[in-house]
Design a protein around this motif. Structure first.
Motif, mmCIF file in Angstrom:
data_model
loop_
_atom_site.group_PDB
_atom_site.id
_atom_site.type_symbol
_atom_site.label_atom_id
_atom_site.label_comp_id
_atom_site.label_asym_id
_atom_site.label_seq_id
_atom_site.Cartn_x
_atom_site.Cartn_y
_atom_site.Cartn_z
ATOM 1 N N ASP B 4 -28.009 34.349 26.090
ATOM 2 C CA ASP B 4 -27.170 34.012 27.235
ATOM 3 C C ASP B 4 -25.825 33.439 26.820
ATOM 4 N N ALA B 5 -25.786 32.840 25.648
ATOM 5 C CA ALA B 5 -24.519 32.246 25.195
ATOM 6 C C ALA B 5 -24.503 32.188 23.682
ATOM 7 N N VAL B 6 -23.328 32.439 23.125
ATOM 8 C CA VAL B 6 -23.099 32.240 21.696
ATOM 9 C C VAL B 6 -22.190 31.027 21.522
ATOM 10 N N ILE B 7 -22.595 30.150 20.636
ATOM 11 C CA ILE B 7 -21.768 28.991 20.287
ATOM 12 C C ILE B 7 -21.338 29.147 18.835
ATOM 13 N N ILE B 8 -20.070 28.989 18.583
ATOM 14 C CA ILE B 8 -19.568 29.056 17.206
ATOM 15 C C ILE B 8 -19.374 27.639 16.699
ATOM 16 N N GLY B 9 -20.256 27.220 15.823
ATOM 17 C CA GLY B 9 -20.180 25.880 15.252
ATOM 18 C C GLY B 9 -21.323 25.002 15.709
ATOM 19 N N ALA B 10 -22.014 24.373 14.746
ATOM 20 C CA ALA B 10 -23.182 23.536 15.043
ATOM 21 C C ALA B 10 -22.895 22.064 14.816
ATOM 22 N N PHE B 55 -20.714 12.580 -0.135
ATOM 23 C CA PHE B 55 -21.487 13.536 0.638
ATOM 24 C C PHE B 55 -21.480 14.872 -0.114
ATOM 25 N N PRO B 56 -22.625 15.537 -0.219
ATOM 26 C CA PRO B 56 -22.683 16.741 -1.056
ATOM 27 C C PRO B 56 -21.833 17.891 -0.511
ATOM 28 N N ILE B 57 -21.312 18.653 -1.419
ATOM 29 C CA ILE B 57 -20.612 19.887 -1.049
ATOM 30 C C ILE B 57 -21.498 21.052 -1.447
ATOM 31 N N LYS B 58 -21.825 21.898 -0.483
ATOM 32 C CA LYS B 58 -22.648 23.085 -0.731
ATOM 33 C C LYS B 58 -21.809 24.333 -0.457
ATOM 34 N N PRO B 59 -22.242 25.465 -0.953
ATOM 35 C CA PRO B 59 -21.478 26.687 -0.665
ATOM 36 C C PRO B 59 -21.268 26.865 0.836
ATOM 37 N N GLY B 60 -20.019 27.045 1.223
ATOM 38 C CA GLY B 60 -19.691 27.261 2.623
ATOM 39 C C GLY B 60 -19.568 26.003 3.453
ATOM 40 N N SER B 61 -19.696 24.828 2.833
ATOM 41 C CA SER B 61 -19.724 23.610 3.645
ATOM 42 C C SER B 61 -18.343 23.015 3.911
ATOM 43 N N THR B 62 -17.301 23.679 3.428
ATOM 44 C CA THR B 62 -15.954 23.252 3.804
ATOM 45 C C THR B 62 -15.183 24.460 4.318
ATOM 46 N N HIS B 105 -14.113 16.855 6.537
ATOM 47 C CA HIS B 105 -15.005 17.497 7.495
ATOM 48 C C HIS B 105 -16.192 18.119 6.755
ATOM 49 N N VAL B 106 -17.210 18.450 7.497
ATOM 50 C CA VAL B 106 -18.345 19.196 6.956
ATOM 51 C C VAL B 106 -18.566 20.418 7.831
ATOM 52 N N GLN B 107 -18.727 21.556 7.205
ATOM 53 C CA GLN B 107 -19.084 22.788 7.896
ATOM 54 C C GLN B 107 -20.570 23.007 7.618
ATOM 55 N N GLY B 108 -21.370 22.963 8.646
ATOM 56 C CA GLY B 108 -22.814 23.105 8.464
ATOM 57 C C GLY B 108 -23.534 22.669 9.725
ATOM 58 N N VAL B 109 -24.845 22.758 9.713
ATOM 59 C CA VAL B 109 -25.638 22.386 10.883
ATOM 60 C C VAL B 109 -25.615 20.859 11.007
ATOM 61 N N GLY B 110 -24.912 20.395 12.016
ATOM 62 C CA GLY B 110 -24.652 18.967 12.183
ATOM 63 C C GLY B 110 -23.170 18.654 12.045
ATOM 64 N N SER B 112 -19.525 17.503 10.973
ATOM 65 C CA SER B 112 -19.037 16.263 10.356
ATOM 66 C C SER B 112 -19.859 15.044 10.750
ATOM 67 N N THR B 113 -20.751 15.183 11.731
ATOM 68 C CA THR B 113 -21.632 14.042 12.022
ATOM 69 C C THR B 113 -22.567 13.755 10.861
ATOM 70 N N LEU B 114 -22.741 14.726 9.977
ATOM 71 C CA LEU B 114 -23.608 14.501 8.821
ATOM 72 C C LEU B 114 -23.043 13.410 7.916
ATOM 73 N N GLN B 115 -21.707 13.325 7.868
ATOM 74 C CA GLN B 115 -21.104 12.333 6.983
ATOM 75 C C GLN B 115 -20.339 11.257 7.761
ATOM 76 N N TYR B 116 -20.511 11.235 9.072
ATOM 77 C CA TYR B 116 -19.815 10.178 9.804
ATOM 78 C C TYR B 116 -20.574 8.863 9.684
ATOM 79 N N VAL B 117 -19.839 7.789 9.974
ATOM 80 C CA VAL B 117 -20.473 6.477 9.956
ATOM 81 C C VAL B 117 -21.453 6.351 11.111
ATOM 82 N N GLY B 118 -21.104 6.965 12.229
ATOM 83 C CA GLY B 118 -22.008 6.944 13.374
ATOM 84 C C GLY B 118 -21.582 5.982 14.471
ATOM 85 N N GLU B 119 -20.274 5.763 14.572
ATOM 86 C CA GLU B 119 -19.806 4.932 15.679
ATOM 87 C C GLU B 119 -19.924 5.732 16.975
#
Lengths: 159, 542
Positions: B4-10, B55-62, B105-110, B112-119
């Protein structure tokens, strides 16, 4: 706000420090090998043994730095040039000098202009040296610090 | 696959939109260019050399990002230079370069919230009328009241902890978890700030103070920005993505870079195509939602020359002003223990709170956030020297570092924008996103106020000698960026409508910070991004 990858910071510092053309040419023209004995002796002046913790060389920190430098050509050449320079500061190689003479050399390097080899070598070897040294559990004896942040964390209360 | 919908970016917005749409019964496909991260194995906080890694850098994560004009450095502004006690001044240049992280920033499932402080911040209710009240930038085409119920939903779902001062921003807070205890340095900063007439309070944090949804409470290791291996931090992967996947209606394709938006009949997007793990793909969709952030979303639209009838795509880029001052405080102990950014002051958050400046800022206890968590940071940044005396000093002062940070607003300026890089393309042939961002006189005035205030707070706290200062004057560093697909009621001056729908393409939506007309006075944007995403999703199915 974010933490910054230590490796990226170091690489950025290296790139910036090696950017002046004349300095870069001097580095690029360097040939030879890093004198590991001299580097180890130099690191032991920076990070000597004390009643709680071992010297840098006892943990093989010079090997860590040499291994790290293999990934960074210019840093490797700075180490070559720097250890060559150290070996010309006295009668015989640096690692054969007395501790007091070694100390005097390092004192001078600390105050030296960081746009030239001795000052730049001091700054960058100190930065990489403390990074590798304080990443070893043996080096943080006496600190109120877990071996790693997890799994225990630091539950409160804190005073 | 019928969806029903495509979202680009997780990331923050895509995840929240997916959760809401799945709960409404829609089948959703997320196309994520980056990878998944496994908290148990990717965040090595159990290793003794933990301090050597970020924060780790993985292939495709930037993402593919380059930098254009970031401004010049006037020596007259050198009081804003970054420096530390070990290396001295950090930048010697006539032009402002990007920092080692640049656009962080982080490109991946989650995302930049993966590396945010969480405010978990709510925008100041007065921040929605920047143009009307202060004659600068643009107004939001909606009000705080439109977002408030969605803020509440998000905070309850994630598990936000805090005890904010009651007022227009927080008229109710019974859904919040108990506030986290303040770290030793935060208590000192709170007391010093209070003596100076500032109001300080416990920060609202997307980190659990009590277990929730099979996630444990925080154990205060202080390393949120290196990735949370416990899952107590409310990053999008362990909250909205996990809940959306539990509905059985969410599919995520990682390693899937969308390069083309394909138009169909009636001015609607019919499909997207791109490259997934090296192979081309095409995916039909009745609804397309962009959630790539304020850099990658305009890049995709500009590369496809779409949704830009206003000419505003990529323009109005807003970076975030940042300043941190740090020192050593004799007598302070255990400052490496606790939750980062645990105390905050909103005293100067309103857009007219700082004399002579348009735009607000806030101040945060930042000892842990700035990474003063281990001996490596002390030895390489704030404590110079060598030899036996240095090693003894390291043991003596460890745990006494203290840092305070200011985070502030920039106002849109014609020199700040995201464009397609005229020279660099990625492996798929898409031009890099080129960031151009120049600090205006107004930004420099606000940054100078932030620096002055940080120094004054530390002095009041008892710090006699600063050991480190970092700011954005001499290095472009920004986690929070905004504005490049501005939201507005007028199709001539904005890219999307008040619900995030493109003015030009009926079935195209945007749910990331690119739609922010203004950034607020230093608030972390994740909660607002997610509130907008929920509002969009509800509208879409209405």
């Amino acid at each position: 706000m974010l933490s910054i990858s230590r490796r990226r910071v170091l690489m950025s510092a290296l790139a910036a420090s090696l950017s002046p053309p004349a300095f870069a040419q001097q580095i690029a023209a360097t040939e030879g090998e890093i004198d590991a004995k001299t580097l180890a002796a130099y690191l032991d002046i920076l990070l000597p043994a004390d009643e709680h913790t071992p010297a840098a060389s006892a943990l093989g920190i010079e090997g860590d730095i040499i291994g790290f430098a293999r990934q960074l050509t210019q840093f490797n050449q700075l180490l070559v040039l720097g250890t060559q320079w150290l070996n010309q500061t006295g009668q015989g190689p640096f690692h054969a000098l007395s501790l007091s003479d070694q100390g005097r050399v390092v004192d001078w390097m600390r105050a030296a202009d960081r746009n030239f080899i001795p000052g730049r070598f001091f700054l960058l070897v100190r930065l990489t040296g403390v990074e590798f040294y304080y990443s070893r559990p043996e080096a943080v004896a006496g600190f109120d610090l877990n071996p790693a942040p997890q799994p225990a964390g630091y539950p409160p209360p804190w005073q | 696959m019928a969806i029903d919908a495509v979202i680009i970016g997780a990331g923050a917005g895509g995840a929240a939109a997916a959760w809401r749409l799945c709960n409404h019964g829609l089948k959703v496909l997320i196309l994520e260019a980056g990878p998944r991260f496994d908290p148990a194995t990717d965040y090595p906080l159990t290793n003794t050399d933990w301090e050597r890694t970020g924060f780790p850098i993985k292939p495709g994560s930037t993402g593919a990002v380059s930098y254009g004009d970031l401004g010049a450095l006037d020596p007259a502004d050198a009081d804003l230079a970054s420096w530390n006690a070990v290396s001295g001044r950090q930048v010697n240049s006539t032009k402002r370069p990007p920092s080692a992280t640049g656009y962080a920033h982080v490109q991946g499932v989650g995302g930049s919230t993966l590396q945010y402080v969480g405010e978990a911040h709510r925008l100041n209710p007065a921040a929605f009328r920047l143009q009307s009240d202060h004659g600068a930038g643009a107004d939001w085409p909606l009000s705080f009241a439109d977002l408030e119920p969605h803020y509440r939903t998000i905070e309850a779902e994630i598990g936000v902890a805090g005890a904010p001062i009651a007022g227009a921003r927080w008229s109710a807070q019974d859904h919040l978890q108990p506030a986290h205890p303040l770290s030793t340095s935060a208590r000192v900063l709170r007391d010093a700030g209070t003596r100076m007439g500032m109001a300080w309070e416990t920060n609202t944090r997307a980190a659990l103070s009590e277990p929730k949804d099979n996630r444990p409470n925080c154990n205060y290791c202080g390393n949120c920005t290196r990735g949370c291996p416990l899952g107590d931090k409310g990053s999008a992967d362990v909250t909205f993505i996990r809940k959306a996947e539990a509905t059985g209606r969410l599919t995520i394709h990682t390693g899937a870079q969308v390069t083309r938006l394909i138009m169909g009949a009636n001015g609607r997007v019919r499909a997207v195509s791109g490259v997934r793990d090296g192979a081309p793909f095409e995916q039909d969709t009745p609804i397309l939602i962009l959630a790539g952030g304020a850099v990658q979303t305009p890049r995709l639209l500009l590369a496809n020359d779409m949704a830009n009838g206003s000419g505003q795509v990529g323009r109005n880029f807003m970076e975030t002003l940042a300043w941190t001052s740090a020192g050593l405080l004799p007598g302070l102990t255990n400052s490496h223990k606790g939750l980062p950014a645990d105390a905050v002051s909103w005293t100067y958050n309103a857009q007219d709170a700082v004399p002579g400046v348009v735009g607000g800022c806030r101040f945060t206890a930042s000892t842990q956030e700035t990474g003063l968590l281990g001996p490596m940071a002390y030895a390489s940044r704030i404590l110079d020297g060598y030899g036996p005396a240095f090693k003894a000093q390291m043991r003596n002062v460890f745990g006494s570092a203290i840092a305070v940070a200011g985070t502030g607003e920039t106002i849109p300026d014609e020199r700040s924008f995201v464009a397609l890089d005229p020279q660099r393309v990625d492996a798929a042939g898409v031009p890099f996103a080129q960031i151009n961002s120049v600090l205006t006189d107004n930004s420099l005035a606000l940054l100078r106020f932030m620096a002055s205030q940080c120094r004054a707070i530390l002095t009041e706290a008892g710090v006699t000698e600063l050991a480190e200062e970092n700011g954005v004057w001499d290095r472009f560093t920004s986690t929070h960026v905004f504005g490049t697909c501005r939201m507005g009621a007028d199709a001539a001056t904005s890219v999307v409508d008040p619900f995030g729908r493109s003015h030009d393409i009926d079935n195209l939506y945007i749910v990331d910070a690119s739609t922010f007309p203004s950034s607020g006075g230093g608030e972390a944007p994740v909660s607002t991004i997610q509130a907008l995403a929920l509002r969009m999703a509800d509208r879409l199915v209405a």
